[in-house]
Motif scaffolding. Structure first.
Motif, PDB file in Angstrom:
ATOM      1  N   GLY A  46       0.803  -1.213   0.000  1.00 41.47           N
ATOM      2  CA  GLY A  46       0.000   0.000   0.000  1.00 41.47           C
ATOM      3  C   GLY A  46       0.836   1.264   0.000  1.00 41.47           C
ATOM      4  N   VAL A  47       2.153   1.127  -0.159  1.00 41.97           N
ATOM      5  CA  VAL A  47       3.034   2.300  -0.232  1.00 41.97           C
ATOM      6  C   VAL A  47       3.305   2.577  -1.714  1.00 41.97           C
ATOM      7  N   PHE A  48       2.617   3.546  -2.251  1.00 39.17           N
ATOM      8  CA  PHE A  48       2.703   3.804  -3.691  1.00 39.17           C
ATOM      9  C   PHE A  48       3.628   4.996  -3.950  1.00 39.17           C
ATOM     10  N   HIS A  49       4.864   4.778  -3.587  1.00 39.72           N
ATOM     11  CA  HIS A  49       5.929   5.772  -3.683  1.00 39.72           C
ATOM     12  C   HIS A  49       6.686   5.547  -4.992  1.00 39.72           C
ATOM     13  N   LYS A  50       7.273   6.573  -5.538  1.00 38.68           N
ATOM     14  CA  LYS A  50       8.143   6.393  -6.698  1.00 38.68           C
ATOM     15  C   LYS A  50       9.279   5.443  -6.338  1.00 38.68           C
ATOM     16  N   ALA A  51       9.794   4.732  -7.340  1.00 37.01           N
ATOM     17  CA  ALA A  51      10.840   3.739  -7.082  1.00 37.01           C
ATOM     18  C   ALA A  51      11.779   3.631  -8.271  1.00 37.01           C
ATOM     19  N   GLY A  52      12.971   3.124  -8.006  1.00 33.24           N
ATOM     20  CA  GLY A  52      13.931   2.888  -9.067  1.00 33.24           C
ATOM     21  C   GLY A  52      13.565   1.694  -9.931  1.00 33.24           C
ATOM     22  N   GLU A  53      14.040   1.710 -11.167  1.00 33.06           N
ATOM     23  CA  GLU A  53      13.837   0.604 -12.120  1.00 33.06           C
ATOM     24  C   GLU A  53      12.372   0.394 -12.480  1.00 33.06           C
ATOM     25  N   GLU A  54      11.564   1.432 -12.358  1.00 35.61           N
ATOM     26  CA  GLU A  54      10.163   1.301 -12.744  1.00 35.61           C
ATOM     27  C   GLU A  54      10.018   1.426 -14.258  1.00 35.61           C
ATOM     28  N   SER A  55       9.186   0.580 -14.823  1.00 36.91           N
ATOM     29  CA  SER A  55       8.845   0.699 -16.235  1.00 36.91           C
ATOM     30  C   SER A  55       7.777   1.774 -16.402  1.00 36.91           C
ATOM     31  N   TRP A  56       7.554   2.134 -17.661  1.00 32.59           N
ATOM     32  CA  TRP A  56       6.510   3.136 -17.942  1.00 32.59           C
ATOM     33  C   TRP A  56       5.147   2.647 -17.477  1.00 32.59           C
ATOM     34  N   SER A  57       4.847   1.357 -17.672  1.00 34.75           N
ATOM     35  CA  SER A  57       3.531   0.835 -17.264  1.00 34.75           C
ATOM     36  C   SER A  57       3.388   0.830 -15.747  1.00 34.75           C
ATOM     37  N   MET A  58       4.479   0.580 -15.019  1.00 34.56           N
ATOM     38  CA  MET A  58       4.420   0.659 -13.559  1.00 34.56           C
ATOM     39  C   MET A  58       4.036   2.069 -13.115  1.00 34.56           C
ATOM     40  N   ARG A  59       4.671   3.061 -13.725  1.00 38.89           N
ATOM     41  CA  ARG A  59       4.393   4.450 -13.351  1.00 38.89           C
ATOM     42  C   ARG A  59       2.959   4.832 -13.705  1.00 38.89           C
ATOM     43  N   ARG A  60       2.510   4.374 -14.863  1.00 37.59           N
ATOM     44  CA  ARG A  60       1.158   4.705 -15.311  1.00 37.59           C
ATOM     45  C   ARG A  60       0.101   4.082 -14.401  1.00 37.59           C
ATOM     46  N   ASN A  61       0.359   2.852 -13.938  1.00 35.27           N
ATOM     47  CA  ASN A  61      -0.650   2.112 -13.167  1.00 35.27           C
ATOM     48  C   ASN A  61      -0.538   2.301 -11.657  1.00 35.27           C
ATOM     49  N   ARG A  62       0.482   3.040 -11.203  1.00 31.08           N
ATOM     50  CA  ARG A  62       0.662   3.197  -9.763  1.00 31.08           C
ATOM     51  C   ARG A  62      -0.528   3.917  -9.143  1.00 31.08           C
ATOM     52  N   PRO A  63      -1.170   3.319  -8.129  1.00 32.36           N
ATOM     53  CA  PRO A  63      -2.281   4.005  -7.456  1.00 32.36           C
ATOM     54  C   PRO A  63      -1.783   5.252  -6.726  1.00 32.36           C
ATOM     55  N   SER A  64      -2.694   6.102  -6.355  1.00 33.30           N
ATOM     56  CA  SER A  64      -2.335   7.299  -5.612  1.00 33.30           C
ATOM     57  C   SER A  64      -1.992   6.939  -4.168  1.00 33.30           C
ATOM     58  N   ARG A  65      -1.126   7.724  -3.564  1.00 33.32           N
ATOM     59  CA  ARG A  65      -0.714   7.495  -2.179  1.00 33.32           C
ATOM     60  C   ARG A  65      -1.948   7.475  -1.275  1.00 33.32           C
ATOM     61  N   GLY A  66      -1.974   6.491  -0.358  1.00 35.00           N
ATOM     62  CA  GLY A  66      -3.057   6.408   0.626  1.00 35.00           C
ATOM     63  C   GLY A  66      -4.341   5.807   0.122  1.00 35.00           C
ATOM     64  N   SER A  67      -4.361   5.290  -1.108  1.00 32.12           N
ATOM     65  CA  SER A  67      -5.615   4.780  -1.678  1.00 32.12           C
ATOM     66  C   SER A  67      -5.959   3.372  -1.216  1.00 32.12           C
ATOM     67  N   HIS A  68      -4.976   2.604  -0.694  1.00 31.73           N
ATOM     68  CA  HIS A  68      -5.233   1.245  -0.229  1.00 31.73           C
ATOM     69  C   HIS A  68      -4.448   0.985   1.056  1.00 31.73           C
ATOM     70  N   GLU A  69      -5.081   0.284   1.980  1.00 33.07           N
ATOM     71  CA  GLU A  69      -4.406  -0.095   3.223  1.00 33.07           C
ATOM     72  C   GLU A  69      -3.433  -1.248   2.960  1.00 33.07           C
ATOM     73  N   PRO A  70      -2.384  -1.377   3.777  1.00 32.24           N
ATOM     74  CA  PRO A  70      -1.435  -2.484   3.599  1.00 32.24           C
ATOM     75  C   PRO A  70      -2.125  -3.845   3.596  1.00 32.24           C
ATOM     76  N   GLY A  71      -1.740  -4.691   2.650  1.00 33.05           N
ATOM     77  CA  GLY A  71      -2.244  -6.057   2.577  1.00 33.05           C
ATOM     78  C   GLY A  71      -3.572  -6.220   1.883  1.00 33.05           C
ATOM     79  N   THR A  72      -4.118  -5.141   1.306  1.00 32.12           N
ATOM     80  CA  THR A  72      -5.462  -5.235   0.722  1.00 32.12           C
ATOM     81  C   THR A  72      -5.486  -5.160  -0.797  1.00 32.12           C
TER      82      THR A  72
END
Length: 356
Positions: free
Chosen positions: A146-172
């Protein structure tokens, strides 16, 4: 005249580049038999495989951007296509390598999967929110922190599909999250007070006899504009990946030695999180687990990386299949090959159809 000469020069240089590309493709196609420490099935037919049908699979392999492939059946080489000795970027297969190291540390009670990011003093820039700090190591392993922070080695599709911060609780919620995977590298090194590459060499590569692995071809890649947690990159050969796959097929045993705990092999390659919109796989602890169709019946689970890297383990057929696309070949942009999941699994299906 000047413009004409310049144009001819450009055309000439392009022709040289094209010829070089063709030569490169040709040189990466031969069979490399120099697999020094492996036993080879001398007769494919005698062990229940059709040479004719495997040749059809080879023809399909040759039609793809694949650069190497290898199959291990009953502990011996069934076939070896392309240069299986060359170390190239494993991409996300690296995550399954790290999963194996976690299994060793969990067995020795040196890592607790229920420890939270807060307890582990994991931070980033920008900082984590309070609910994000509640994510556990297990959530990271299942890519559901549930931590949707920017990260290294991300592909374009990873960046496009990343949910917004705080949108999901951990493990859900499952999101294929390089932040989770990279932080697992940081946690591993912090908790063991060591280095994951050295541990991989000492605890796995050397005990199972990897022939090409070298610490000189591993790297921490820092992209601090995105995250303070580096990605951990492996350059590794197809035949060394095949050894790793065989280690898992043998439930963590190599000879009489238990390299990876047997219960971890089973747990990490069992479904831990459902993956939306994937028709073949769900997710374990940094392993992809087939949950539909004939691949489910064969017990398939896979370590998968960008551009078509894979270690596919088929327990019901006692088979390990390794597929590689050399993404290091970047002299020209069109040399950056790619083999899709659909194409790779079709190739695997053709190979399995050769079993009689």
């Amino acid at each position: 005249m000047l413009k004409s000469s310049k144009g001819k020069t450009i055309v000439f240089l392009l022709m040289i580049s094209l010829v070089g590309a063709i030569v490169y493709q040709f040189l990466t196609r031969p069979n490399y038999i120099a697999v020094s420490n492996w036993e080879v099935h001398e007769s494919i037919d005698e062990v229940g495989w059709s040479a004719e049908k495997l040749n059809r699979a080879r023809e399909y392999f040759d039609s793809l951007d694949s650069t190497a492939a290898m199959a291990i059946y009953d502990g011996k080489i069934l076939f070896s296509w392309g240069d299986v000795t060359k170390n190239t970027n494993a991409h996300s297969v690296r995550k399954s390598f790290l999963s194996s190291l976690y299994g060793i540390q969990v067995e020795e009670d040196l890592i607790n999967l229920q420890h939270t990011l807060d307890e582990l003093n994991i931070s980033d820039e920008p900082p984590l929110a309070e609910n994000e700090k509640l994510a556990t190591i297990e959530h990271l392993l299942t890519s559901s922190s549930g931590v949707f922070h920017k990260a290294g080695e991300e592909s374009w599709s990873m960046r496009r599909n990343r949910p917004s911060r705080g949108s999901h609780e951990p493990g859900t919620h499952f999101y294929y999250n390089n932040w989770d995977f990279n932080v697992l590298g940081t946690i591993y090194n912090d908790e063991t007070d060591s280095d994951l590459f050295h541990h991989f060499q000492n605890k796995i590569a050397e005990p199972i006899g990897m022939e090409d692995f070298s610490l000189y071809e591993t790297e921490y890649k820092n992209e601090e504009s995105r995250s303070i947690h580096p990605s951990y990159l492996f350059q590794i050969s197809a035949r060394d990946m095949a050894r790793f796959g065989l280690l898992y097929l043998q439930e963590g045993y190599w000879g009489e030695d238990q390299i990876i705990p047997q219960n971890w092999v089973k747990e990490s390659t069992s479904v831990q999180m459902e993956v939306p919109n994937n028709e073949v796989y769900d997710y374990g602890y940094m392993w992809w687990v087939a949950t539909d169709g004939p691949f489910k019946e064969l017990g398939l689970y896979s370590a998968v990386g960008r551009y078509g890297q894979s270690i596919d383990i088929v327990p019901e057929e006692n088979l390990v299949f390794v597929h590689r696309v050399d993404s290091n070949r970047r002299t020209l942009s069109f040399l950056q090959g790619n083999v899709s999941q659909k194409e790779r699994l079709h190739l695997l299906s053709l190979i399995l159809a050769a079993k009689e």
